[in-house]
Scaffold this motif. Structure first.
Motif, PDB file in Angstrom:
ATOM      1  N   TRP A   1      -1.114  -8.353  -1.137  1.00 36.30           N
ATOM      2  CA  TRP A   1       0.025  -7.512  -0.698  1.00 36.30           C
ATOM      3  C   TRP A   1       0.855  -8.218   0.361  1.00 36.30           C
ATOM      4  O   TRP A   1       1.878  -7.712   0.789  1.00 36.30           O
ATOM      5  CB  TRP A   1      -0.473  -6.159  -0.188  1.00 36.30           C
ATOM      6  CG  TRP A   1      -1.596  -6.259   0.824  1.00 36.30           C
ATOM      7  CD1 TRP A   1      -1.473  -6.307   2.177  1.00 36.30           C
ATOM      8  CD2 TRP A   1      -2.992  -6.326   0.546  1.00 36.30           C
ATOM      9  NE1 TRP A   1      -2.704  -6.407   2.754  1.00 36.30           N
ATOM     10  CE2 TRP A   1      -3.672  -6.420   1.775  1.00 36.30           C
ATOM     11  CE3 TRP A   1      -3.757  -6.333  -0.638  1.00 36.30           C
ATOM     12  CZ2 TRP A   1      -5.063  -6.522   1.880  1.00 36.30           C
ATOM     13  CZ3 TRP A   1      -5.131  -6.431  -0.540  1.00 36.30           C
ATOM     14  CH2 TRP A   1      -5.771  -6.522   0.706  1.00 36.30           C
ATOM     15  N   GLU A   2       0.374  -9.386   0.811  1.00 38.12           N
ATOM     16  CA  GLU A   2       1.087 -10.093   1.877  1.00 38.12           C
ATOM     17  C   GLU A   2       1.011 -11.599   1.694  1.00 38.12           C
ATOM     18  O   GLU A   2       0.271 -12.286   2.381  1.00 38.12           O
ATOM     19  CB  GLU A   2       0.510  -9.711   3.242  1.00 38.12           C
ATOM     20  CG  GLU A   2       0.725  -8.258   3.569  1.00 38.12           C
ATOM     21  CD  GLU A   2       0.132  -7.876   4.902  1.00 38.12           C
ATOM     22  OE1 GLU A   2       0.858  -7.966   5.894  1.00 38.12           O
ATOM     23  OE2 GLU A   2      -1.053  -7.507   4.937  1.00 38.12           O
TER      24      GLU A   2
ATOM     25  N   TYR B   1       7.446  -3.332   7.126  1.00 39.02           N
ATOM     26  CA  TYR B   1       6.786  -2.464   6.138  1.00 39.02           C
ATOM     27  C   TYR B   1       6.010  -1.308   6.771  1.00 39.02           C
ATOM     28  O   TYR B   1       5.609  -0.375   6.071  1.00 39.02           O
ATOM     29  CB  TYR B   1       5.927  -3.255   5.161  1.00 39.02           C
ATOM     30  CG  TYR B   1       4.706  -3.959   5.702  1.00 39.02           C
ATOM     31  CD1 TYR B   1       4.127  -3.634   6.915  1.00 39.02           C
ATOM     32  CD2 TYR B   1       4.106  -4.962   4.950  1.00 39.02           C
ATOM     33  CE1 TYR B   1       3.011  -4.277   7.378  1.00 39.02           C
ATOM     34  CE2 TYR B   1       2.983  -5.621   5.408  1.00 39.02           C
ATOM     35  CZ  TYR B   1       2.447  -5.263   6.615  1.00 39.02           C
ATOM     36  OH  TYR B   1       1.333  -5.913   7.072  1.00 39.02           O
TER      37      TYR B   1
ATOM     38  N   ARG C   1      -8.046   0.544   5.806  1.00 41.44           N
ATOM     39  CA  ARG C   1      -6.863   0.310   6.648  1.00 41.44           C
ATOM     40  C   ARG C   1      -6.099  -0.853   6.020  1.00 41.44           C
ATOM     41  O   ARG C   1      -6.616  -1.967   5.956  1.00 41.44           O
ATOM     42  CB  ARG C   1      -7.278  -0.068   8.073  1.00 41.44           C
ATOM     43  CG  ARG C   1      -6.101  -0.219   9.044  1.00 41.44           C
ATOM     44  CD  ARG C   1      -5.415  -1.558   8.968  1.00 41.44           C
ATOM     45  NE  ARG C   1      -4.175  -1.580   9.743  1.00 41.44           N
ATOM     46  CZ  ARG C   1      -3.214  -2.482   9.608  1.00 41.44           C
ATOM     47  NH1 ARG C   1      -3.311  -3.442   8.722  1.00 41.44           N
ATOM     48  NH2 ARG C   1      -2.126  -2.442  10.352  1.00 41.44           N
TER      49      ARG C   1
ATOM     50  N   GLN D   1      -2.005 -13.752   3.837  1.00 40.65           N
ATOM     51  CA  GLN D   1      -3.068 -13.138   4.632  1.00 40.65           C
ATOM     52  C   GLN D   1      -4.374 -13.050   3.847  1.00 40.65           C
ATOM     53  O   GLN D   1      -4.414 -13.248   2.638  1.00 40.65           O
ATOM     54  CB  GLN D   1      -2.628 -11.747   5.084  1.00 40.65           C
ATOM     55  CG  GLN D   1      -1.423 -11.804   6.024  1.00 40.65           C
ATOM     56  CD  GLN D   1      -1.228 -10.523   6.811  1.00 40.65           C
ATOM     57  OE1 GLN D   1      -1.983  -9.561   6.685  1.00 40.65           O
ATOM     58  NE2 GLN D   1      -0.211 -10.524   7.662  1.00 40.65           N
TER      59      GLN D   1
ATOM     60  N   GLU E   1      -8.026  -4.473   6.813  1.00 35.11           N
ATOM     61  CA  GLU E   1      -7.414  -5.804   6.814  1.00 35.11           C
ATOM     62  C   GLU E   1      -6.433  -5.857   7.962  1.00 35.11           C
ATOM     63  O   GLU E   1      -5.844  -4.841   8.340  1.00 35.11           O
ATOM     64  CB  GLU E   1      -6.736  -6.096   5.475  1.00 35.11           C
ATOM     65  CG  GLU E   1      -5.522  -5.230   5.143  1.00 35.11           C
ATOM     66  CD  GLU E   1      -4.229  -5.719   5.770  1.00 35.11           C
ATOM     67  OE1 GLU E   1      -4.059  -6.950   5.874  1.00 35.11           O
ATOM     68  OE2 GLU E   1      -3.406  -4.879   6.170  1.00 35.11           O
ATOM     69  N   TRP E   2      -6.282  -7.060   8.530  1.00 33.20           N
ATOM     70  CA  TRP E   2      -5.257  -7.240   9.555  1.00 33.20           C
ATOM     71  C   TRP E   2      -4.393  -8.425   9.171  1.00 33.20           C
ATOM     72  O   TRP E   2      -3.408  -8.274   8.479  1.00 33.20           O
ATOM     73  CB  TRP E   2      -5.888  -7.370  10.949  1.00 33.20           C
ATOM     74  CG  TRP E   2      -4.896  -7.725  12.011  1.00 33.20           C
ATOM     75  CD1 TRP E   2      -4.835  -8.882  12.732  1.00 33.20           C
ATOM     76  CD2 TRP E   2      -3.770  -6.932  12.432  1.00 33.20           C
ATOM     77  NE1 TRP E   2      -3.743  -8.858  13.566  1.00 33.20           N
ATOM     78  CE2 TRP E   2      -3.078  -7.683  13.409  1.00 33.20           C
ATOM     79  CE3 TRP E   2      -3.282  -5.689  12.080  1.00 33.20           C
ATOM     80  CZ2 TRP E   2      -1.913  -7.210  14.040  1.00 33.20           C
ATOM     81  CZ3 TRP E   2      -2.130  -5.213  12.701  1.00 33.20           C
ATOM     82  CH2 TRP E   2      -1.460  -5.973  13.671  1.00 33.20           C
ATOM     83  N   VAL E   3      -4.795  -9.655   9.529  1.00 35.06           N
ATOM     84  CA  VAL E   3      -3.966 -10.813   9.203  1.00 35.06           C
ATOM     85  C   VAL E   3      -4.794 -11.920   8.547  1.00 35.06           C
ATOM     86  O   VAL E   3      -4.764 -12.151   7.354  1.00 35.06           O
ATOM     87  CB  VAL E   3      -3.222 -11.335  10.450  1.00 35.06           C
ATOM     88  CG1 VAL E   3      -2.556 -12.676  10.168  1.00 35.06           C
ATOM     89  CG2 VAL E   3      -2.142 -10.329  10.894  1.00 35.06           C
TER      90      VAL E   3
HETATM   91 CA    CA Z   1      -2.119  -7.325   6.958  1.00 35.03          CA
END
Ligand code: CA
Length: 379
Positions: free
Chosen positions: A242-243, A102, A180, A159, A217-219
């Motif tokens: 979204w994940e 993505y 982000r 996530q 956001e990351w994981v």
């Molecule tokens: Ca993420």
């Protein structure tokens, strides 16, 4: 006979993940070519989970071919920047990349179906779609235009929603927020006034620390703790709608793939399936302790409100309709994907969700209590 045996075990390896990875005998490898590939990862070396999947693939391929097929792994930015790896594979600068598809939704949002789109599937459902639900054939057809052959090769599981300096209580609080956020979600959130930022994993912390962005956001807990976000933003939201189960992929240059001997193709395919199982298992095993440590450091956990979730869900569906109306490639995958997702939800609502909900409740009511509190002694 020997060869037939090998190919059978390769097929079993794909289905069972780590259970049956094929290995060539010395006599078999003697006749095969020495091949050296370069893999450009989109991730920093510090993240042993998501970067580590490329190393799982590389080690397994080397071990399975007696060292004759070597894939050297480079971190994001070492030879190719994190968000340029698809171009590098497409034009043959490197043979392959391990990435989150993505990231390349700007080329075509259809890329995101090989990873995650907002309000999509969880990790189990994503695997079901790719391996047995027609997803692989649809995505391979799409990636042909980029000279790419794709392999699922990792998943983070659902996530977290990310780190915010201020609480996000209403939909209006999203307005003007520099956030982000990975992939296609940015386009959905921008409908609600968010200013989405695509920043590679290794570069997020300084941006959040300096205030260039308001949130990131990351994981999830294990990676996010390593990247240090809790030091500069204390509200930790969930879920990352979204994940729900983002897939990571190995993208291989098509010419390079087609030039491989069938034995190497089979071993590489199995190694990717192993990485797919291994990454999710690693995240699931490491996240609970990291979440406890973060809570111990004063992190404030917050769920996104139902109103916020509903507004985002509505915006996501609008984006999908808009994109489908102008992009036939997207529409082709989306229509099949949506039918599959809706069936998955139907099935998961029956057994899986009821089991999980019961266990979540039973788990919380079975906290150890002291005998004195549980039952005061009678005299
Ligand atoms: Ca993420």
């Amino acid at each position: 006979m020997q060869r037939r045996k090998f190919l059978t075990s390769a097929g079993a390896g794909l289905a069972a993940g780590a259970a049956a990875i094929p290995t060539l005998t010395q006599a078999q490898t003697a006749a095969l070519p020495t091949i050296k590939w370069r893999l450009a990862s989109s991730f920093p070396k510090s993240l042993d989970t998501i970067f580590g999947a490329a190393e799982v693939i590389s080690k397994r391929v080397a071990a399975g071919t007696g060292g004759k097929f070597q894939i050297q792994v480079f971190a994001a930015g070492e030879i190719v920047p994190a968000f340029s790896t698809v171009d590098a594979v497409q034009n043959g600068t490197v043979e392959c990349t391990h990435t989150a598809p993505y990231y390349f939704f700007g080329k075509d949002p259809t890329f995101a179906f090989a990873c995650a789109i907002p309000f999509g599937m969880n990790a189990r459902q994503q695997n079901a779609w790719m391996y047995h639900g027609g997803g692989m054939a649809l995505m391979r057809d799409f990636f042909k235009d980029y000279n790419i052959v794709n392999f699922p090769a990792g998943n983070t599981g659902a996530q977290m929603g990310g780190w915010f300096r201020k609480e996000i209580k209403t939909v209006a609080d999203l307005k003007g927020l520099k956030f982000r956020v990975g992939g296609f979600a940015g386009r959905v959130l921008s409908k609600l006034g968010v200013v989405p930022q695509q920043i590679p994993g290794g570069d997020i912390y300084p941006a959040l620390e300096k205030g260039t962005i308001d949130a990131a956001e990351w994981v999830g807990p294990y990676d996010d703790e390593k990247l240090g976000f809790f030091k500069v933003a204390k509200y930790y939201y969930y879920p990352g709608w979204w994940e729900g189960g983002p897939e990571l992929d190995l993208f291989v240059n098509m010419k390079q793939w087609e030039a491989l001997p069938p034995e190497y193709k089979s071993i590489l395919e199995s190694a990717c399936a192993e990485a797919n199982v291994d990454m999710l298992a690693k995240y699931d095993s490491l996240n609970p302790a990291a979440l406890k440590r973060l809570a111990g450091n004063g992190v404030q956990l917050r769920p996104f409100s139902r109103d916020i979730m509903n507004a985002c869900f509505k915006a996501a569906n609008e984006v999908y309709e808009e994109e489908s109306a102008k992009n036939p490639k997207f529409k082709k995958v989306y229509d099949a994907w949506k039918a599959f997702r809706d069936d998955q939800i139907l099935w998961f609502r029956v057994a899986e969700q009821n089991f999980d909900s019961y266990m979540a409740t039973a788990g919380s009511s079975s906290k150890p209590t002291t005998p004195a509190k549980a039952a005061p002694a009678k005299k």
